[in-house]
Design a protein around this motif. Sequence first.
Motif, PDB file in Angstrom:
ATOM      1  N   ARG A  68       0.813  -1.228   0.000  1.00  0.00           N
ATOM      2  CA  ARG A  68       0.000   0.000   0.000  1.00  0.00           C
ATOM      3  C   ARG A  68       0.838   1.265   0.000  1.00  0.00           C
ATOM      4  O   ARG A  68       0.425   2.295  -0.518  1.00  0.00           O
ATOM      5  N   GLY A  69       2.042   1.204   0.555  1.00  0.00           N
ATOM      6  CA  GLY A  69       2.895   2.386   0.645  1.00  0.00           C
ATOM      7  C   GLY A  69       3.879   2.543  -0.503  1.00  0.00           C
ATOM      8  O   GLY A  69       4.745   3.419  -0.465  1.00  0.00           O
ATOM      9  N   VAL A  70       3.744   1.717  -1.533  1.00  0.00           N
ATOM     10  CA  VAL A  70       4.662   1.803  -2.669  1.00  0.00           C
ATOM     11  C   VAL A  70       4.219   2.925  -3.597  1.00  0.00           C
ATOM     12  O   VAL A  70       3.065   2.981  -4.027  1.00  0.00           O
ATOM     13  N   THR A  71       5.143   3.823  -3.892  1.00  0.00           N
ATOM     14  CA  THR A  71       4.829   4.995  -4.707  1.00  0.00           C
ATOM     15  C   THR A  71       5.268   4.867  -6.154  1.00  0.00           C
ATOM     16  O   THR A  71       4.875   5.666  -7.002  1.00  0.00           O
ATOM     17  N   TYR A  72       6.088   3.853  -6.455  1.00  0.00           N
ATOM     18  CA  TYR A  72       6.629   3.712  -7.802  1.00  0.00           C
ATOM     19  C   TYR A  72       7.141   2.287  -7.977  1.00  0.00           C
ATOM     20  O   TYR A  72       7.698   1.699  -7.043  1.00  0.00           O
ATOM     21  N   LEU A  73       6.947   1.724  -9.164  1.00  0.00           N
ATOM     22  CA  LEU A  73       7.458   0.397  -9.507  1.00  0.00           C
ATOM     23  C   LEU A  73       8.034   0.451 -10.909  1.00  0.00           C
ATOM     24  O   LEU A  73       7.377   0.919 -11.831  1.00  0.00           O
ATOM     25  N   ASN A  74       9.274  -0.045 -11.054  1.00  0.00           N
ATOM     26  CA  ASN A  74       9.867  -0.129 -12.390  1.00  0.00           C
ATOM     27  C   ASN A  74      10.222  -1.589 -12.683  1.00  0.00           C
ATOM     28  O   ASN A  74       9.903  -2.484 -11.898  1.00  0.00           O
ATOM     29  N   SER A  75      10.885  -1.831 -13.799  1.00  0.00           N
ATOM     30  CA  SER A  75      11.197  -3.208 -14.194  1.00  0.00           C
ATOM     31  C   SER A  75      12.119  -3.895 -13.184  1.00  0.00           C
ATOM     32  O   SER A  75      11.998  -5.102 -12.949  1.00  0.00           O
ATOM     33  N   ALA A  76      13.019  -3.157 -12.570  1.00  0.00           N
ATOM     34  CA  ALA A  76      13.883  -3.745 -11.541  1.00  0.00           C
ATOM     35  C   ALA A  76      13.061  -4.169 -10.330  1.00  0.00           C
ATOM     36  O   ALA A  76      13.324  -5.208  -9.721  1.00  0.00           O
ATOM     37  N   GLY A  77      12.054  -3.392  -9.995  1.00  0.00           N
ATOM     38  CA  GLY A  77      11.160  -3.747  -8.895  1.00  0.00           C
ATOM     39  C   GLY A  77      10.341  -4.981  -9.217  1.00  0.00           C
ATOM     40  O   GLY A  77      10.108  -5.831  -8.355  1.00  0.00           O
ATOM     41  N   ILE A  78       9.910  -5.091 -10.460  1.00  0.00           N
ATOM     42  CA  ILE A  78       9.183  -6.290 -10.886  1.00  0.00           C
ATOM     43  C   ILE A  78      10.098  -7.509 -10.746  1.00  0.00           C
ATOM     44  O   ILE A  78       9.680  -8.567 -10.257  1.00  0.00           O
ATOM     45  N   ALA A  79      11.357  -7.352 -11.133  1.00  0.00           N
ATOM     46  CA  ALA A  79      12.320  -8.451 -11.005  1.00  0.00           C
ATOM     47  C   ALA A  79      12.507  -8.850  -9.539  1.00  0.00           C
ATOM     48  O   ALA A  79      12.669 -10.037  -9.230  1.00  0.00           O
ATOM     49  N   VAL A  80      12.466  -7.890  -8.634  1.00  0.00           N
ATOM     50  CA  VAL A  80      12.585  -8.189  -7.203  1.00  0.00           C
ATOM     51  C   VAL A  80      11.391  -9.035  -6.751  1.00  0.00           C
ATOM     52  O   VAL A  80      11.556 -10.021  -6.027  1.00  0.00           O
ATOM     53  N   LEU A  81      10.196  -8.682  -7.191  1.00  0.00           N
ATOM     54  CA  LEU A  81       9.006  -9.456  -6.822  1.00  0.00           C
ATOM     55  C   LEU A  81       9.115 -10.897  -7.317  1.00  0.00           C
ATOM     56  O   LEU A  81       8.820 -11.846  -6.588  1.00  0.00           O
ATOM     57  N   VAL A  82       9.571 -11.060  -8.549  1.00  0.00           N
ATOM     58  CA  VAL A  82       9.743 -12.401  -9.113  1.00  0.00           C
ATOM     59  C   VAL A  82      10.822 -13.160  -8.338  1.00  0.00           C
ATOM     60  O   VAL A  82      10.676 -14.352  -8.042  1.00  0.00           O
ATOM     61  N   GLN A  83      11.894 -12.479  -7.973  1.00  0.00           N
ATOM     62  CA  GLN A  83      12.966 -13.114  -7.201  1.00  0.00           C
ATOM     63  C   GLN A  83      12.442 -13.604  -5.850  1.00  0.00           C
ATOM     64  O   GLN A  83      12.779 -14.712  -5.415  1.00  0.00           O
ATOM     65  N   LEU A  84      11.631 -12.798  -5.182  1.00  0.00           N
ATOM     66  CA  LEU A  84      11.073 -13.210  -3.895  1.00  0.00           C
ATOM     67  C   LEU A  84      10.212 -14.457  -4.061  1.00  0.00           C
ATOM     68  O   LEU A  84      10.272 -15.383  -3.246  1.00  0.00           O
ATOM     69  N   GLN A  85       9.424 -14.466  -5.124  1.00  0.00           N
ATOM     70  CA  GLN A  85       8.581 -15.624  -5.382  1.00  0.00           C
ATOM     71  C   GLN A  85       9.435 -16.874  -5.629  1.00  0.00           C
ATOM     72  O   GLN A  85       9.146 -17.958  -5.112  1.00  0.00           O
TER      73      GLN A  85
END
Length: 123
Positions: A68-85
């Motif tokens: 809820r507190g995320v103000t911006y997401l870029n491709s590197a952030g998407i990669a972080v989400l995939v890495q966590l998964q």
Amino acid sequence: MDEPTTAPTPDGDEPPGAPQVTSVLDGDVATLTLTGELTEDARRPLVRTMTDLLLGRPSLQRVRLDLRGVTYLNSAGIAVLVQLQKLGQPRGVDVVLVAPPATVARPLQLSGLWLRFPVEEAD
């Protein structure tokens, strides 16, 4: 039993929008709360927290990412989400996005990764 923890942050000079990660453990479910920008800068605190949880809690079943507190997401952030998964997959740990704002949902939808993540409403 809730156990709040905060991932270490860099010394002092954080750029505006630098991500902050906190975690709360309740039984076999951990909730990681991220505020700020979900970019490459978020990788270290998120991966460190996830790794600590996986190593310290063999019974861990689910990691909830409160975005809820995320103000911006870029491709590197998407990669972080995939890495966590991917970190959780070998142990069967689900990574769930909690209340992702449009700043998170839209880039995931455009990238085709939206359906890869379970989504929960906020408590």
